[in-house]
Design an enzyme around this catalytic site. Structure first.
Site, mmCIF file in Angstrom:
data_model
loop_
_atom_site.group_PDB
_atom_site.id
_atom_site.type_symbol
_atom_site.label_atom_id
_atom_site.label_comp_id
_atom_site.label_asym_id
_atom_site.label_seq_id
_atom_site.Cartn_x
_atom_site.Cartn_y
_atom_site.Cartn_z
ATOM 1 C CB SER A 14 -0.768 -6.828 5.276
ATOM 2 O OG SER A 14 -0.911 -6.137 4.056
ATOM 3 C CD GLN A 45 -2.852 -3.146 2.381
ATOM 4 O OE1 GLN A 45 -2.986 -2.660 1.264
ATOM 5 N NE2 GLN A 45 -2.873 -4.457 2.612
ATOM 6 C CG HIS A 104 -2.134 1.879 -0.687
ATOM 7 N ND1 HIS A 104 -1.505 0.655 -0.782
ATOM 8 C CD2 HIS A 104 -3.457 1.607 -0.537
ATOM 9 C CE1 HIS A 104 -2.399 -0.307 -0.691
ATOM 10 N NE2 HIS A 104 -3.588 0.237 -0.542
ATOM 11 C CE LYS A 136 -2.994 -0.549 -4.572
ATOM 12 N NZ LYS A 136 -2.645 -1.773 -3.819
ATOM 13 C CD GLU A 183 -6.665 0.498 -1.834
ATOM 14 O OE1 GLU A 183 -5.777 0.159 -2.650
ATOM 15 O OE2 GLU A 183 -6.920 -0.151 -0.800
ATOM 16 C CG HIS A 212 -6.323 0.378 4.137
ATOM 17 N ND1 HIS A 212 -5.398 1.339 3.764
ATOM 18 C CD2 HIS A 212 -6.310 -0.561 3.142
ATOM 19 C CE1 HIS A 212 -4.865 1.006 2.600
ATOM 20 N NE2 HIS A 212 -5.398 -0.142 2.202
ATOM 21 N NE ARG A 270 1.713 -6.690 1.665
ATOM 22 C CZ ARG A 270 2.326 -6.506 0.509
ATOM 23 N NH1 ARG A 270 3.598 -6.115 0.502
ATOM 24 N NH2 ARG A 270 1.690 -6.693 -0.626
ATOM 25 C CE LYS A 281 2.027 -11.081 -0.102
ATOM 26 N NZ LYS A 281 1.222 -10.348 -1.107
#
Length: 430
Positions: A121, A123, A125, A148, A150, A287, A306, A312
């Site tokens: 997706s 999205q 964070h 989050k 990453e 991203h 998302r 979802k």
């Protein structure tokens, strides 16, 4: 006193972990998936050749916990007290004093292998403040209150969308893809076309309005504009070679028909990583991973907001409001050599860093003791690991190393492994 000494000796050793796998529908099928093959070797369980295997998780997050093998043998295979999280809570000294003082008994990083067959997706964070709010108001959707940030480190050729394109390229996109202007309106598009990067906040605001307008168009408008764009590109592909982004749009539409993400993807940087290259993604940056396999490390969280390329739940309004709208190509990280066999990837935060080590036959490498915990993953080959005792390791083995553990690894055949640990920057060891 003797039993306490025995317990201290037991917890100061390397601990083998049995890890969890996630079967998301964007994962690779059966043995095509590195996550699946590593999980099979790690767990001893046979994988289903018809199932999608997307992520191998190594850490303490409750959505995909790891288990200490020796504790399972003592307590029973299905005993939740054998989880790495429970074991750390009973033995907090394994984290080291500085890590415990900042994060208590929480392992600050989550380590993963991702195997991607189709796009994830669009999205972002949340930062820590937003994560706490989302967890409080929607705990059934946002499972923890942590941020989050990453990093992804490519194992294979790897494709991703990451951050908004620089302003000049964004203007070119509006010229090259008139369908965007048609669906958001010429006034909205002209705001972007009439700006320059020198306008600073003005250009950022123009991008924000464009993105929000595009994300909020009706399902009917999405279907119309996607169909029109795809038909045009299919016709033009017979006369000329399509650009990378044009070809990507056709791929995404096949995976997610009539999805606004097919159009929105044009606004982002389209990044292709070679094996050994990495991307760091901070909080509130848009991203989407497109294809390939990678090592991923992040702060211990599973919070994802998302808004496209997904069946979802979408939180479009939250995503639009949380983004930084920073523009420009992201930095590609290539790691720093810390010895002849190992490269280190250190993002700009405290929670984690990742080492990649390749050892030829009979070569050895020493990972010096550090003040925090580490997790080692063997992805290929076999050899021995010597901390307090010597153990044989091979593909799929995952080991937890307590703080202040010196580890010597020797290859019996070409051996590849990855190590995740708390950032050296946090300890002042850079």
């Amino acid at each position: 006193m003797a039993s306490n000494t025995n317990n201290q000796s037991r917890t100061s050793r390397l601990q083998r972990l049995r890890c969890s796998v996630q079967n998301y529908d964007w994962g690779r099928v059966g043995h095509e998936s590195a996550a699946a093959k590593l999980f099979e070797k790690n767990s001893g369980l046979q994988i289903d050749g018809s199932k999608c295997y997307a992520e191998l998780w190594m850490g303490t997050h409750p959505s995909g916990p790891s288990f200490v093998v020796k504790e399972e043998e003592l307590l029973g295979h299905d005993n939740k007290d054998a989880s790495l999280k429970s074991w750390i809570e009973r033995n907090p000294g394994v984290l080291g004093d500085k890590v415990f003082d900042k994060w208590n008994t929480n392992l600050p990083f989550l380590f993963k292998v991702l195997s991607i067959a189709k796009a994830l997706s669009i999205q972002a964070h949340p930062d820590k403040k937003l994560a706490e709010m989302l967890y409080k108001t929607q705990p059934n959707v946002y499972k923890d209150d942590n941020h989050k940030p990453e990093m992804v480190l490519a194992i294979t050729d790897f494709e991703a969308l990451c951050g908004f394109t620089e302003f000049e390229e964004l203007q070119d996109i509006l010229h090259d893809f008139p369908e965007i202007s048609e669906v958001v309106g010429t006034a909205c598009a002209d705001q972007v076309l009439n700006c320059t990067e020198k306008d600073g906040e003005g250009s950022k605001k123009a991008l924000q309005v464009l993105f929000q307008q595009l994300m909020s168009i009706t399902d009917e408008a999405v279907s119309y504009v996607v169909d029109k764009l795809i038909n045009r590109l299919n016709l033009e592909s017979k006369e000329r070679e399509l650009s990378g982004k044009e070809a990507l749009v056709l791929r995404l539409e096949k995976q997610y028909p009539n999805d606004v993400g097919v159009i929105v993807a044009l606004l982002f940087n389209y990044i292709k990583l070679k094996p050994g290259e990495a991307l760091y993604l901070g909080a509130n940056e848009p991203h989407a991973y497109i294809f390939g396999e990678c090592i991923e490390c992040m702060a211990t969280s599973d919070n994802v907001v998302r808004a496209g390329l997904t069946p979802k739940k979408r939180d479009t309004e939250i995503l639009c409001s949380m983004l930084t709208y920073k523009q420009g190509s992201p930095e590609i990280l290539r790691g720093v050599s810390i010895n002849p066999n190992t490269r280190r990837y250190t993002p700009p935060l405290d929670e984690f860093e990742v080492d990649h080590c390749v050892l030829k036959d009979e070569k050895s490498v020493v990972f010096p003791a550090v003040p925090g915990p580490s997790i080692f993953l063997v992805t290929a080959g076999k050899g021995t690991v010597n901390a307090e005792a010597e153990e044989t390791v091979s593909e799929g083995d995952v080991l937890f190393a307590p703080a202040s553990t010196t580890i010597c690894i020797t290859a019996a055949s070409e051996l590849q492994l990855y190590r995740a640990g708390v950032s050296s920057r946090f300890f002042g060891l850079e």
